[in-house]
Design an enzyme around this catalytic site. Structure first.
Site, PDB file in Angstrom:
ATOM      1  N   SER A 108      -9.907   2.211   2.672  1.00 21.08           N
ATOM      2  CA  SER A 108      -8.989   2.940   1.825  1.00 21.08           C
ATOM      3  C   SER A 108      -7.963   2.059   1.111  1.00 21.08           C
ATOM      4  CB  SER A 108      -8.225   3.975   2.666  1.00 21.08           C
ATOM      5  OG  SER A 108      -7.410   3.324   3.623  1.00 21.08           O
TER       6      SER A 108
ATOM      7  N   LYS B 276       0.859  -1.193   0.000  1.00 19.01           N
ATOM      8  CA  LYS B 276       0.000   0.000   0.000  1.00 19.01           C
ATOM      9  C   LYS B 276       0.894   1.241   0.000  1.00 19.01           C
ATOM     10  CE  LYS B 276      -3.907   2.103   2.512  1.00 19.01           C
ATOM     11  NZ  LYS B 276      -4.864   1.986   3.630  1.00 19.01           N
TER      12      LYS B 276
ATOM     13  N   SER C 113     -10.321  -0.148   6.907  1.00 17.80           N
ATOM     14  CA  SER C 113      -9.719  -0.091   5.566  1.00 17.80           C
ATOM     15  C   SER C 113      -9.013  -1.343   5.079  1.00 17.80           C
ATOM     16  CB  SER C 113      -8.752   1.084   5.483  1.00 17.80           C
ATOM     17  OG  SER C 113      -9.479   2.249   5.242  1.00 17.80           O
TER      18      SER C 113
HETATM   19  N1  GLN Z   1     -13.450   4.658   6.031  1.00 19.93           N
HETATM   20  C1  GLN Z   1     -12.859   5.115   7.245  1.00 19.93           C
HETATM   21  C2  GLN Z   1     -12.421   6.553   7.075  1.00 19.93           C
HETATM   22  O1  GLN Z   1     -12.713   7.104   6.092  1.00 19.93           O
HETATM   23  C3  GLN Z   1     -11.727   4.242   7.639  1.00 19.93           C
HETATM   24  C4  GLN Z   1     -10.509   4.447   6.818  1.00 19.93           C
HETATM   25  C5  GLN Z   1      -9.363   3.589   7.262  1.00 19.93           C
HETATM   26  O2  GLN Z   1      -9.531   2.585   7.929  1.00 19.93           O
HETATM   27  N2  GLN Z   1      -8.177   4.027   6.929  1.00 19.93           N
HETATM   28  O3  GLN Z   1     -11.795   7.122   7.912  1.00 19.93           O
END
Ligand code: GLN
Length: 485
Positions: free
Chosen positions: A152, A77, A176
């Site tokens: 994400s 990532k 995410s």
């Molecule tokens: N969807 C959540 C956010 O927008 C979690 C994102 C994540 O786990 N990095 O913060």
């Protein structure tokens, strides 16, 4: 054949010299070349760097010094700093940032002799649930390119699902790893907070961020976690615990396993097709000898509001470092210093990141701090206590990972709250610091994958992996792949 091989099979093939790391790496680089233009899962691919690592791995194998993952290519990532690779975090702010050092996670893969296949696309600074906020464009779901892969870690998820890599890393602040894993039909694990060092992992919300594996099976996740986990003195929240072998319990029978089903996770807001697939998975677990008990996590409804105070608060502080001075984007034209800060940040950050910085700054400001930030910290404690009480009644908690299957690109872009709600089942796990997994458990309407979430008690990763592995021995949902790919 190589595209569907497990990490263990690849490891065996490399050891038996049936394939070389260079050949393996070339196979996946070719896939990326063919399919990435339509999926946009990778931000950076560097054939020369990957092949140099593959050649070194082949030498190491020939010298009889290989470890289990030596020679296997992994996608990383783009939140992880990797020396001499672009490390953009999906942002214009870091679009030209070449990291001067390796993140702990990258170091661990390098030490194991693994090959870095490239850096995967992600929501900007890991803020999002759909991978639509990346400066480098949206990622498409390989099951249906008109749909999101989740976020994400959507680039890693799409890459694993489309067989552009054998496995990938992700990070999970509120879901995410698990939510995109569910939306593309792969297996992902967020470890107990503190298990994997955050050193060199670009910070979003430091008290929640945790890296973990995204792969096709629980067994593959266990092998990756063996490499990723471990104490690191450069992260003050890294846990000093003895090194574990996460594969050690994979083959334990599940007889007598007590599965807690939170009443609040099977209520309003859950799509019928997801509910059906999860119910079928639970029936399979009962066949394997497990017992289900109803439990309650009464503060579930508070988890989204609590998270959207705490995560932006931490983000506003973490992202203050991007000021156009030391590194990252600087506006080409500006007046004085303050104007340079303002223009660089206004031009370098996208809309969602700015929204979070503003919310975070607001909840931390004098006069509002007690009403919002402190209050949210107190509620975070209550949410963690819900889980403590639940684990007195069961060994693991199960439910859906996400309330629906993959939604359409653009469907929630103009409605941040509806986007935030797609993490309703995952966020509380981060607030409590617990480990959680998502495992493919069926196909819903339109043939789209459904994920089963498994939540364990602190440090119960080996047990969760066992619970997931036994299910994967009895079913084949984790082997399904998107048609036409
Ligand atoms: N969807 C959540 C956010 O927008 C979690 C994102 C994540 O786990 N990095 O913060």
């Amino acid at each position: 054949m190589m595209l569907n091989a497990s990490l263990k099979d690849l490891s065996d093939m490399l050891a038996a010299r049936k394939v070389s790391s260079v050949e393996l790496t070339q196979t996946f680089l070719k896939r990326i070349d063919e399919l990435n233009p339509s999926l946009n899962a990778f931000i950076t691919v560097d054939t020369e760097k990957s092949l140099a690592q593959a050649r070194a791995a082949d030498e190491r194998i020939a010298a009889g010094k290989a470890e289990q993952l030596t020679g296997i290519p992994f996608a990383q990532k783009d939140i992880f700093c990797a020396r001499d690779w672009l490390s953009t975090c999906g942002s214009k702010m870091l679009a030209n940032f070449s990291a001067p050092y390796d993140a702990h996670v990258i170091e661990q893969f390098n030490r194991a002799g693994a090959v870095n296949l490239g850096k995967t696309n992600m929501d900007e600074f890991a803020m999002g649930s759909s991978n639509e906020t990346s400066f480098f464009g949206k990622v498409k779901n390989p099951w249906d390119v008109s749909r999101v892969p989740g976020g994400s870690s959507g680039g890693s998820a799409a890459a694993v699902a489309a067989r552009l890599c054998p496995a990938a890393t992700g990070t999970d602040t509120g879901g995410s790893i698990r939510q995109p894993a569910a939306l593309v039909g792969i297996t992902g694990l967020k470890p107990t907070y503190g298990t994997v060092s955050r050193y060199g992992m670009i910070a979003f919300a430091s008290s929640l961020d945790q890296a973990g594996p995204m792969a096709r099976s629980a067994e593959d996740c266990a092998l990756m976690l063996n490499v990723m986990a471990g104490f690191d003195s450069r992260d003050s929240t890294s846990l000093e615990r003895e090194k574990e072998d996460y594969t050690r319990d994979l083959n334990q029978p599940l007889k007598g396993l007590k599965i807690g089903l939170p009443r609040e996770y099977f209520a309003e807001g859950l799509s019928a097709d997801v509910a059906r697939a999860v119910e079928a998975a639970l029936a399979e677990y009962r066949k394997l000898g497990a017992e289900t008990v109803e439990i309650s996590l009464p503060n579930t409804r508070l988890s989204i509001p609590v998270y959207y105070v705490l995560a932006p608060a931490e983000a506003s502080s973490n992202l203050a470092r991007y000021d156009g001075v030391r590194y990252g984007y600087r506006a080409p034209e500006y007046g004085d210093l303050t104007d340079m800060y303002q223009k660089s940040r206004a031009q370098g950050f996208g809309a969602e990141v700015k929204r979070r910085i503003m919310i975070g700054t607001y909840v931390l400001s004098a006069g509002y701090y007690d009403a919002y930030y402190i209050q949210a910290q107190k509620l975070r404690r209550l949410i963690a206590q819900d889980f403590e009480a639940a684990f007195r009644q069961c060994d693991v908690i199960m439910g859906p990972t996400s309330p629906s299957t993959a939604f359409r690109l653009g469907e929630k872009s103009d409605d941040p709250v509806s986007m935030y709600l797609s993490d309703i089942y995952t966020i509380a796990v981060n607030l409590a610091g617990l480990p959680g997994m998502s495992v493919p458990c069926g196909l819903g309407d339109n043939g789209l994958p459904v994920g089963l979430q498994i939540v364990g008690n602190y440090f119960a990763e080996a047990r969760m992996l066992n619970v997931a592995h036994q299910y994967q021995l009895a079913t084949d949902w984790h082997t399904r792949m998107p048609e036409g790919i």
